[in-house]
Structure formats: C-alpha cells, structure tokens
Design a protein around this motif. Sequence first.
Motif: not given
Length: 191
Positions: A18-22, A89-97, A114-118
């Motif tokens: 989670q931290r690495a993706l952020a 951004a997509a990976a962040c959404v999947v992990v956060a989801w 979701w703000v990242m890909p938007a």
Amino acid sequence: MQLSSLVARLPYPSHAVQRALAVAAIITQGGIGVTGSIVRVTGSGLGCPTWPQCFPGSMTPVEHPEYAMLNQWVEYGNRLLTFVVVAVAAACVVVAWRVFLDHPGRTRLLALAWVMPAGVVVQALIGGITVMTHLLWWTVAIHFLASTILVWLAVLLHRAFTEGDEPPRPRVPTRSRPVLGALVAALAGTL
C-alpha cells in the motif's frame, strides 16, 4: 461476474505494498509535472503539434522541417509517461478497493484512489486543449496547476493508506493550526 467480486478474490495487500503504491503515485504525478516543465523550458510544447496524435496520421514523432526532432521527442516522452501514471493510478484504485472491501469505513481512501485516474483523464484533456490553443499561457498555467493539485492529492492518498481503521485524531496542535492555514493560503496564492 461483478468487478467487486474479482477484486475481493485478490490477496489483501500488505502495508508495504500500500505504501509503495502511494509513493509511486506521488513520484509519477510529480514526474509528469517535472517532464511537463521540461517541455515548457525547452520550447517543446508544440513538438507534437496535434493531439492526441503527434502528427496527423502518426502517434509518434516523424521527420518534419518545421519541428526539431529533439522537441518532438521531449513532448512525446512527456505523453508516454502518461501511461506509467495511468498504470500506477489503476493499481492504486485496485489496492484501495481491496482494502475497502474488508474495511468499508475507508471511503476516503477509495475516493482519493479514484481521483488519480480521473486526474489523468482531466490532465489529458487540458493538455489537448493546451496544444490545440497553441500553448496559450493560461492553458499552460491551468495544466501546471492541475499537476500540483494531483501531487497534493497523491500525498493525501499516501496518508490515507497509512491511516488505519481507528477514528481520526488531530495531529497538529490547536495553537499551530492558524499558522498552517496561513501557509496553505500563501502557497495557494503563490501557485
């Protein structure tokens, strides 16, 4: 099959993931801002004079008497980095989801993810307008400001990944909050 059920089948992401993706979101959002600045400083903004194609009929730079190849590749490189930003951004959404499915109270985390890909979509549209208006100064300024906001939101996403499930508690002392507010206002005014 529902998308939520597919995400639910993924293994729960570790705190390190989670931290690495952020951090990757912060780096890619900042990186696209830096490469955009390089485009501006080198005068490469119209190295690819059309959008989304670089030249009519070509997505990549082509030999052209009016546009130096270096300028084309600088602009094209900035456009290519967008794909890395999208992937992160997509990976962040999947992990956060995935985190949200186990912890439904983490709506802030999912919203920030979701703000990242938007943001990438909005930036692509602003970038297209910037090219189509032949780099009018105010379109370039909006493009840059959107990047700074996305970096800030990526930092908030990092914080959201590390928050945990406990109720929020203030970390800035009450007497320091007006100073912090003044600093935020000064930064916003500077930008």
